[in-house]
Design a protein around this motif. Structure first.
Motif, PDB file in Angstrom:
ATOM      1  N   ALA A 113       0.829  -1.229   0.011  1.00  0.00           N
ATOM      2  CA  ALA A 113       0.068   0.206  -0.026  1.00  0.00           C
ATOM      3  C   ALA A 113       0.967   1.191  -0.027  1.00  0.00           C
ATOM      4  CB  ALA A 113      -0.982   0.019   1.246  1.00  0.00           C
ATOM      5  N   ARG A 114       1.924   1.131   0.698  1.00  0.00           N
ATOM      6  CA  ARG A 114       2.832   2.399   0.646  1.00  0.00           C
ATOM      7  C   ARG A 114       3.427   2.594  -0.610  1.00  0.00           C
ATOM      8  NH1 ARG A 114       7.905   2.770   0.697  1.00  0.00           N
ATOM      9  NH2 ARG A 114       8.469   0.668   0.725  1.00  0.00           N
ATOM     10  N   GLU A 115       3.970   1.594  -1.086  1.00  0.00           N
ATOM     11  CA  GLU A 115       4.519   1.751  -2.715  1.00  0.00           C
ATOM     12  C   GLU A 115       3.573   2.057  -3.490  1.00  0.00           C
ATOM     13  OE1 GLU A 115       8.194  -1.822  -2.683  1.00  0.00           O
ATOM     14  OE2 GLU A 115       6.161  -2.524  -2.873  1.00  0.00           O
ATOM     15  N   LEU A 116       2.308   1.574  -3.415  1.00  0.00           N
ATOM     16  CA  LEU A 116       1.316   2.009  -4.452  1.00  0.00           C
ATOM     17  C   LEU A 116       1.108   3.407  -4.299  1.00  0.00           C
ATOM     18  CD1 LEU A 116      -0.465   0.894  -6.681  1.00  0.00           C
ATOM     19  CD2 LEU A 116      -2.184   0.659  -5.003  1.00  0.00           C
ATOM     20  N   ALA A 117       1.083   4.202  -3.015  1.00  0.00           N
ATOM     21  CA  ALA A 117       0.823   5.528  -2.935  1.00  0.00           C
ATOM     22  C   ALA A 117       2.025   6.209  -3.481  1.00  0.00           C
ATOM     23  CB  ALA A 117       0.661   5.686  -1.488  1.00  0.00           C
ATOM     24  N   GLU A 118       3.231   5.640  -3.404  1.00  0.00           N
ATOM     25  CA  GLU A 118       4.342   6.304  -3.987  1.00  0.00           C
ATOM     26  C   GLU A 118       4.619   6.460  -5.392  1.00  0.00           C
ATOM     27  OE1 GLU A 118       9.120   6.053  -3.653  1.00  0.00           O
ATOM     28  OE2 GLU A 118       8.210   4.899  -2.278  1.00  0.00           O
ATOM     29  N   LEU A 119       3.930   5.349  -5.912  1.00  0.00           N
ATOM     30  CA  LEU A 119       3.786   5.076  -7.499  1.00  0.00           C
ATOM     31  C   LEU A 119       2.972   6.323  -7.921  1.00  0.00           C
ATOM     32  CD1 LEU A 119       3.580   1.326  -8.358  1.00  0.00           C
ATOM     33  CD2 LEU A 119       5.601   2.724  -8.043  1.00  0.00           C
ATOM     34  N   ASN A 120       1.821   6.467  -7.290  1.00  0.00           N
ATOM     35  CA  ASN A 120       0.698   7.455  -7.755  1.00  0.00           C
ATOM     36  C   ASN A 120       1.231   8.806  -7.432  1.00  0.00           C
ATOM     37  OD1 ASN A 120      -1.067   5.463  -7.647  1.00  0.00           O
ATOM     38  ND2 ASN A 120      -2.451   6.168  -5.925  1.00  0.00           N
ATOM     39  N   SER A 121       2.109   8.991  -6.197  1.00  0.00           N
ATOM     40  CA  SER A 121       2.732  10.486  -6.140  1.00  0.00           C
ATOM     41  C   SER A 121       3.671  10.806  -7.293  1.00  0.00           C
ATOM     42  CB  SER A 121       3.295  10.465  -4.694  1.00  0.00           C
ATOM     43  OG  SER A 121       3.867  11.438  -4.494  1.00  0.00           O
ATOM     44  N   LEU A 122       4.773   9.813  -7.566  1.00  0.00           N
ATOM     45  CA  LEU A 122       5.780  10.071  -8.629  1.00  0.00           C
ATOM     46  C   LEU A 122       4.877  10.194  -9.786  1.00  0.00           C
ATOM     47  CD1 LEU A 122       8.178   7.390  -7.374  1.00  0.00           C
ATOM     48  CD2 LEU A 122       8.471   9.851  -7.406  1.00  0.00           C
ATOM     49  N   ALA A 123       4.079   9.470 -10.013  1.00  0.00           N
ATOM     50  CA  ALA A 123       3.256   9.487 -11.513  1.00  0.00           C
ATOM     51  C   ALA A 123       2.520  10.698 -11.609  1.00  0.00           C
ATOM     52  CB  ALA A 123       2.279   8.320 -11.652  1.00  0.00           C
ATOM     53  N   LEU A 124       1.979  11.505 -10.620  1.00  0.00           N
ATOM     54  CA  LEU A 124       1.499  12.716 -10.671  1.00  0.00           C
ATOM     55  C   LEU A 124       2.418  13.768 -10.781  1.00  0.00           C
ATOM     56  CD1 LEU A 124      -1.487  12.089  -8.086  1.00  0.00           C
ATOM     57  CD2 LEU A 124      -1.780  12.299 -10.628  1.00  0.00           C
ATOM     58  N   ALA A 125       3.258  13.458 -10.005  1.00  0.00           N
ATOM     59  CA  ALA A 125       4.510  14.450 -10.076  1.00  0.00           C
ATOM     60  C   ALA A 125       5.101  14.800 -11.613  1.00  0.00           C
ATOM     61  CB  ALA A 125       5.683  14.410  -9.014  1.00  0.00           C
ATOM     62  N   ALA A 126       5.492  13.602 -12.009  1.00  0.00           N
ATOM     63  CA  ALA A 126       5.800  13.624 -13.675  1.00  0.00           C
ATOM     64  C   ALA A 126       4.978  13.899 -14.504  1.00  0.00           C
ATOM     65  CB  ALA A 126       6.268  11.870 -13.990  1.00  0.00           C
ATOM     66  N   ASN A 127       3.864  13.647 -14.135  1.00  0.00           N
ATOM     67  CA  ASN A 127       2.382  14.300 -15.424  1.00  0.00           C
ATOM     68  C   ASN A 127       2.560  15.832 -15.195  1.00  0.00           C
ATOM     69  OD1 ASN A 127       0.131  13.666 -17.026  1.00  0.00           O
ATOM     70  ND2 ASN A 127      -0.636  14.694 -15.216  1.00  0.00           N
ATOM     71  N   SER A 128       2.646  16.522 -13.861  1.00  0.00           N
ATOM     72  CA  SER A 128       2.437  17.790 -13.687  1.00  0.00           C
ATOM     73  C   SER A 128       3.623  18.430 -14.435  1.00  0.00           C
ATOM     74  CB  SER A 128       2.489  18.026 -12.343  1.00  0.00           C
ATOM     75  OG  SER A 128       2.339  19.474 -12.108  1.00  0.00           O
ATOM     76  N   PHE A 129       4.929  17.997 -14.252  1.00  0.00           N
ATOM     77  CA  PHE A 129       6.091  18.340 -14.915  1.00  0.00           C
ATOM     78  C   PHE A 129       6.083  18.422 -16.537  1.00  0.00           C
ATOM     79  CE2 PHE A 129      10.136  17.808 -17.110  1.00  0.00           C
ATOM     80  CZ  PHE A 129      10.589  18.982 -16.696  1.00  0.00           C
ATOM     81  N   LEU A 130       5.503  17.174 -16.980  1.00  0.00           N
ATOM     82  CA  LEU A 130       5.546  17.227 -18.453  1.00  0.00           C
ATOM     83  C   LEU A 130       4.387  17.746 -18.984  1.00  0.00           C
ATOM     84  CD1 LEU A 130       6.272  13.090 -18.644  1.00  0.00           C
ATOM     85  CD2 LEU A 130       7.909  14.984 -19.155  1.00  0.00           C
ATOM     86  N   LEU A 131       3.398  18.067 -18.100  1.00  0.00           N
ATOM     87  CA  LEU A 131       2.399  18.752 -18.807  1.00  0.00           C
ATOM     88  C   LEU A 131       2.592  20.464 -19.234  1.00  0.00           C
ATOM     89  CD1 LEU A 131      -0.989  18.261 -16.518  1.00  0.00           C
ATOM     90  CD2 LEU A 131      -0.817  17.911 -19.043  1.00  0.00           C
ATOM     91  N   GLY A 132       3.559  20.789 -18.279  1.00  0.00           N
ATOM     92  CA  GLY A 132       4.020  22.228 -18.528  1.00  0.00           C
ATOM     93  C   GLY A 132       5.147  22.218 -19.623  1.00  0.00           C
ATOM     94  N   PHE A 133       5.970  21.086 -19.472  1.00  0.00           N
ATOM     95  CA  PHE A 133       6.929  20.922 -20.416  1.00  0.00           C
ATOM     96  C   PHE A 133       6.669  21.171 -21.835  1.00  0.00           C
ATOM     97  CE2 PHE A 133       9.966  18.909 -23.108  1.00  0.00           C
ATOM     98  CZ  PHE A 133      11.352  19.362 -22.962  1.00  0.00           C
ATOM     99  N   PHE A 134       5.495  20.185 -22.027  1.00  0.00           N
ATOM    100  CA  PHE A 134       5.055  19.746 -23.366  1.00  0.00           C
ATOM    101  C   PHE A 134       4.174  21.079 -23.939  1.00  0.00           C
ATOM    102  CE2 PHE A 134       5.555  15.141 -22.671  1.00  0.00           C
ATOM    103  CZ  PHE A 134       6.421  14.836 -23.495  1.00  0.00           C
ATOM    104  N   SER A 135       3.517  21.694 -23.057  1.00  0.00           N
ATOM    105  CA  SER A 135       2.710  22.919 -23.369  1.00  0.00           C
ATOM    106  C   SER A 135       3.364  23.842 -23.844  1.00  0.00           C
ATOM    107  CB  SER A 135       1.752  23.201 -22.077  1.00  0.00           C
ATOM    108  OG  SER A 135       0.961  24.481 -22.153  1.00  0.00           O
ATOM    109  N   ALA A 136       4.605  24.105 -23.346  1.00  0.00           N
ATOM    110  CA  ALA A 136       5.598  25.104 -23.604  1.00  0.00           C
ATOM    111  C   ALA A 136       6.184  25.068 -24.928  1.00  0.00           C
ATOM    112  CB  ALA A 136       6.804  25.356 -22.763  1.00  0.00           C
ATOM    113  N   ARG A 137       5.791  23.754 -25.692  1.00  0.00           N
ATOM    114  CA  ARG A 137       6.341  23.552 -27.005  1.00  0.00           C
ATOM    115  C   ARG A 137       5.114  23.197 -27.818  1.00  0.00           C
ATOM    116  NH1 ARG A 137       9.478  22.898 -22.990  1.00  0.00           N
ATOM    117  NH2 ARG A 137      11.937  23.119 -23.278  1.00  0.00           N
TER     118      ARG A 137
END
Length: 235
Positions: A145-169
């Protein structure tokens, strides 16, 4: 593991051992598959393009607080990465309705979602990477359960960064698939790749699809679409 010994071959990459403990070499292939390998083909230059895009994005993600397995690009189609044990759970983050998600819910493709949607698939080529609930990885022992929560957190953080990165392009990140792995000490790292193979990217102005959907749906211009993504990512 001796230098050059093949450890694993998947649909898009080969993984080789090296003489450095804990480090493997990934060779990106031009092979393309869709619909769980029911459709096969070759996208000329795909391996080099996906390698270059991943090698450009992973250091930026690390700086943004998303640890990953990437070490360095060593040739047009190869990179060195930390060796991890892959967690057999694909984490899909959806920002816009498209593909199977839109079909399942009867939605028009392109409908913006009020918040990112996380879905999970069991990583199994034989079973076609079936969709699973968030309790399944825990029940099956694929992740705690702890690892799944970490996967969620990392996936959302990566998605957030990439949304901005790609939008700028001038690119819309519609959805993206993440894979993760464990180091021997249990540390979880983002693994695999980020490329038009693993995410849907649409041109912001025209809505043109610039990802593997061009191969899946026989839209043509696949190689040009991949080259467009590479140019925008690295410019």
């Amino acid at each position: 593991m001796h230098e050059g010994q093949l450890k694993y071959e998947g649909k898009a990459k080969r993984v080789y051992g090296t003489d450095t403990p804990g480090v493997v070499r990934i060779d990106f292939k031009d092979d393309a598959t869709a619909f769980n390998a029911q459709k096969r083909g070759v996208i000329e230059g795909k391996g080099a393009i996906n390698n270059a895009i991943t090698a450009h994005l992973y250091p930026l993600l690390a700086e943004a607080g998303v640890p990953n397995h990437f070490l360095e690009q060593i040739s047009a189609t190869e990179q060195l990465v930390r060796e991890v044990s892959i967690i057999p759970v694909e984490v899909i983050v959806r920002n816009t309705a498209a593909g199977s998600f839109a079909a399942r819910l009867g939605l028009e493709e392109g409908l913006p979602l009020a918040a990112p949607v996380i879905e999970y698939c069991y990583k199994s080529d034989e079973l076609g990477d079936p969709l699973v609930s968030d309790s399944t990885p825990i029940a099956m022992g694929w992740a705690s359960a702890r690892e799944l929560a970490e996967l969620n957190s990392l996936a959302l953080a990566a998605n957030s960064f990439l949304l901005g990165f790609f939008s700028a392009r001038d690119l819309q990140l519609v959805d993206i698939k993440f894979e993760f792995g464990r180091l021997p000490d249990g540390t979880i790292l983002l693994a695999d790749e980020i490329s038009p193979d693993t995410c849907r990217l649409w041109d912001t102005d025209s809505g043109e699809r610039l990802d593997k959907d061009r191969f899946r749906r026989d839209l043509g211009g696949v190689e040009d679409a991949y080259r467009t993504i590479l140019k925008r990512v690295t410019s």
